[in-house]
Write a protein that holds these residues in place. Structure first.
Motif, PDB file in Angstrom:
ATOM      1  N   LYS A 101       2.863   9.900   1.419  1.00 45.84           N
ATOM      2  CA  LYS A 101       3.035   8.463   1.677  1.00 45.84           C
ATOM      3  C   LYS A 101       2.150   8.021   2.842  1.00 45.84           C
ATOM      4  O   LYS A 101       1.492   6.974   2.778  1.00 45.84           O
ATOM      5  CB  LYS A 101       4.499   8.148   2.001  1.00 45.84           C
ATOM      6  N   GLU A 144       5.143   8.372  -4.778  1.00 47.98           N
ATOM      7  CA  GLU A 144       6.105   7.589  -5.559  1.00 47.98           C
ATOM      8  C   GLU A 144       7.236   8.450  -6.108  1.00 47.98           C
ATOM      9  O   GLU A 144       8.128   7.938  -6.792  1.00 47.98           O
ATOM     10  CB  GLU A 144       5.387   6.888  -6.715  1.00 47.98           C
ATOM     11  N   ASP A 156      -3.534   3.678 -14.607  1.00 45.60           N
ATOM     12  CA  ASP A 156      -3.119   5.037 -14.260  1.00 45.60           C
ATOM     13  C   ASP A 156      -3.483   6.001 -15.393  1.00 45.60           C
ATOM     14  O   ASP A 156      -3.398   5.659 -16.574  1.00 45.60           O
ATOM     15  CB  ASP A 156      -1.609   5.108 -14.030  1.00 45.60           C
ATOM     16  N   TYR A 210      -6.685  10.859  -5.212  1.00 45.50           N
ATOM     17  CA  TYR A 210      -6.000   9.566  -5.056  1.00 45.50           C
ATOM     18  C   TYR A 210      -4.777   9.513  -5.961  1.00 45.50           C
ATOM     19  O   TYR A 210      -3.676   9.126  -5.548  1.00 45.50           O
ATOM     20  CB  TYR A 210      -6.977   8.437  -5.397  1.00 45.50           C
ATOM     21  N   ASN A 211      -4.968   9.885  -7.245  1.00 48.12           N
ATOM     22  CA  ASN A 211      -3.856   9.832  -8.197  1.00 48.12           C
ATOM     23  C   ASN A 211      -2.763  10.832  -7.842  1.00 48.12           C
ATOM     24  O   ASN A 211      -1.571  10.544  -8.005  1.00 48.12           O
ATOM     25  CB  ASN A 211      -4.378  10.093  -9.610  1.00 48.12           C
ATOM     26  N   LYS A 244      -0.803   9.379  -4.959  1.00 49.55           N
ATOM     27  CA  LYS A 244       0.025   8.256  -5.410  1.00 49.55           C
ATOM     28  C   LYS A 244       1.271   8.743  -6.144  1.00 49.55           C
ATOM     29  O   LYS A 244       2.386   8.258  -5.901  1.00 49.55           O
ATOM     30  CB  LYS A 244      -0.791   7.331  -6.310  1.00 49.55           C
ATOM     31  N   ARG A 245       1.068   9.709  -7.043  1.00 47.66           N
ATOM     32  CA  ARG A 245       2.221  10.219  -7.791  1.00 47.66           C
ATOM     33  C   ARG A 245       3.241  10.878  -6.869  1.00 47.66           C
ATOM     34  O   ARG A 245       4.455  10.648  -6.992  1.00 47.66           O
ATOM     35  CB  ARG A 245       1.753  11.221  -8.857  1.00 47.66           C
ATOM     36  N   LYS A 291       0.826  -1.194   0.000  1.00 50.06           N
ATOM     37  CA  LYS A 291       0.000   0.000   0.000  1.00 50.06           C
ATOM     38  C   LYS A 291       0.871   1.258   0.000  1.00 50.06           C
ATOM     39  O   LYS A 291       0.530   2.243  -0.600  1.00 50.06           O
ATOM     40  CB  LYS A 291      -0.926   0.024   1.203  1.00 50.06           C
ATOM     41  N   LYS A 292       1.977   1.204   0.684  1.00 51.21           N
ATOM     42  CA  LYS A 292       2.790   2.401   0.825  1.00 51.21           C
ATOM     43  C   LYS A 292       3.898   2.388  -0.217  1.00 51.21           C
ATOM     44  O   LYS A 292       4.786   1.551  -0.174  1.00 51.21           O
ATOM     45  CB  LYS A 292       3.397   2.458   2.228  1.00 51.21           C
ATOM     46  N   PRO A 293       3.881   3.305  -1.205  1.00 49.52           N
ATOM     47  CA  PRO A 293       4.895   3.287  -2.245  1.00 49.52           C
ATOM     48  C   PRO A 293       6.271   3.589  -1.681  1.00 49.52           C
ATOM     49  O   PRO A 293       6.424   4.287  -0.683  1.00 49.52           O
ATOM     50  CB  PRO A 293       4.438   4.398  -3.201  1.00 49.52           C
ATOM     51  N   PHE A 347      -1.554   8.170   1.728  1.00 49.37           N
ATOM     52  CA  PHE A 347      -1.879   7.118   0.764  1.00 49.37           C
ATOM     53  C   PHE A 347      -2.027   5.764   1.456  1.00 49.37           C
ATOM     54  O   PHE A 347      -2.873   4.943   1.096  1.00 49.37           O
ATOM     55  CB  PHE A 347      -0.811   7.042  -0.323  1.00 49.37           C
ATOM     56  N   SER A 348      -1.188   5.527   2.470  1.00 48.02           N
ATOM     57  CA  SER A 348      -1.240   4.244   3.178  1.00 48.02           C
ATOM     58  C   SER A 348      -2.534   4.071   3.964  1.00 48.02           C
ATOM     59  O   SER A 348      -2.891   2.955   4.335  1.00 48.02           O
ATOM     60  CB  SER A 348      -0.039   4.113   4.120  1.00 48.02           C
TER      61      SER A 348
END
Length: 386
Positions: free
Chosen positions: A38, A151, A321, A143-144, A147-148, A16-18, A41-42
């Motif tokens: 991070k 990461e 994506d 969300y996106n 995530k970006r 879950k966590k990038p 997102f997690s």
């Protein structure tokens, strides 16, 4: 020439966590924002926003059936007129006939943000079918962004937006909802509701997050089959699940572009690095798309500095994506919204997911048996001009 295909593996065991790369240097507190992203997102969990009670319905032949009924809605992000409503009876969820409220909860907990689900309901004795995209505590756009940034692939605009995103566990965003069919005729079951238990749904959690689904307000392709569960001997079903899992573990993001180094010259004579599109070798590409000889100048909000930079950016992208790609074509600058694909279609992707999770239908089994796998193939899941 370099094949621009993603290297990040989509797996049911994805963390879950990038891990995250380096954030852009143009924002003073970029590293701090990345760590916050991070953490946020997690905490994201699949959420449907439905609270149900269990009622007893009676079929035409007198059979008593336990059925979940929607008691309240805690949903943001979709038009209420295009969504499941209070007092709807939920009869089938993602191809599985529902036999009670607890049964529905078990089906729901298998989902992750971005999953596309077919739901059959009865409203005022009329059968209806909805297609919904499961969301989480934030919108698909947020969300996106999270995530970006988590990461290390976020732009400066992403970093500034991520800093403002708040994750509220009491909030539920559906990412898309639409009516597929409405018969207009009476249902085969009549509802003589006898309340047996009242309890609000708890938020859905998931051991891992998969790529996001369709863009808000639209569905780029259907989720696959809906129907009765596959009725096969346990040994045969176990082999099919193993086959689906093996294929699932091989999935990687891709857009099917082959590139070469290029330079562009501004009106003032200044030269900057870019990449030239040599070939688009993906399937499912519309006529209005990125073309051969287009010069790609931006990917996901980041200016392109060469093919190596493109490969690095593509490596963190997963099937599903959504990425903005800016190209120059002659004297025109065009932005395309690209939905990263994989070696298979999105419909086949959902088929694999259902079978590996033990939720495959009879049609899913037929699709899997006929599925052709080619690691050199890229099926684009969507592209449109913005």
């Amino acid at each position: 020439e370099v094949g621009l295909d993603g290297q990040a593996k989509t797996s049911a065991r994805r963390k879950k966590k990038p891990d995250g790369g380096e954030p852009p240097a143009g924002v003073a507190n970029a590293a701090e924002i990345q760590e916050q992203a991070k953490s946020a997102f997690s905490k994201l969990k699949a959420k449907h926003g439905l609270e149900t009670v269990e009622v007893t319905t009676t079929s035409d032949d007198g059979e008593k059936i336990l059925t979940p009924q929607v008691a309240s809605m805690r949903i943001q992000g979709v038009d209420p007129n295009d969504c499941i409503a209070v007092n709807d009876l939920i009869k089938v969820w993602d191809g599985t006939p529902i036999t009670g409220r607890e049964h529905l909860l078990r089906q729901m907990t298998k989902h992750r943000p971005g999953d596309v689900v077919i739901v059959d309901i009865i409203r005022n004795k009329v059968p209806m079918r909805y297609q919904i995209t499961i969301g989480c505590q934030v919108s698909e756009e947020d969300y996106n962004i999270l995530k970006r940034v988590a990461e290390g692939a976020g732009s400066e605009d992403d970093l500034r937006a991520a800093e403002k995103i708040k994750v509220n566990d009491r909030r539920a965003h559906l990412w898309a909802s639409a009516v597929i069919t409405s018969s207009g005729g009476p249902a085969t079951t009549t509802t003589t509701t006898t309340l047996t238990r009242v309890k609000a749904d708890t938020p859905l959690s998931s051991p891992s997050l998969t790529p996001p689904g369709s863009a808000p307000g639209s569905v780029l392709s259907p989720p696959g089959s809906a129907g009765p569960p596959a009725d096969l001997p346990p040994e045969e079903m176990a082999k099919l699940k193993a086959d689906a899992q093996a294929k699932w573990d091989k999935l990687k993001g891709g857009v099917g572009l082959q590139l070469a180094e290029a330079t562009i010259t501004s009106d003032s004579g200044e030269q900057t690095n870019a990449v030239n599109v040599v070939m688009l070798r993906a399937q499912n590409v519309p006529e209005d798309s990125i073309r051969k000889d287009d010069v790609m100048v931006s990917w996901g909000g980041k200016p392109i500095t060469g093919k190596d930079m493109c490969l690095k950016e593509m490596a963190v992208r997963r099937p599903g994506d959504i990425v903005d790609v800016v190209v120059k074509r002659g004297g025109e600058t065009i932005t395309y919204e690209v939905r990263v694909g994989a070696q298979i279609s999105e419909e086949d992707y959902h088929t694999l997911r259902r079978i590996k999770d033990g939720r495959g239908t009879a049609k899913d089994v037929d699709v899997l048996k006929a599925m052709k796998w080619n690691d050199r193939r890229v099926v684009l899941w969507g592209i449109k001009r913005k």
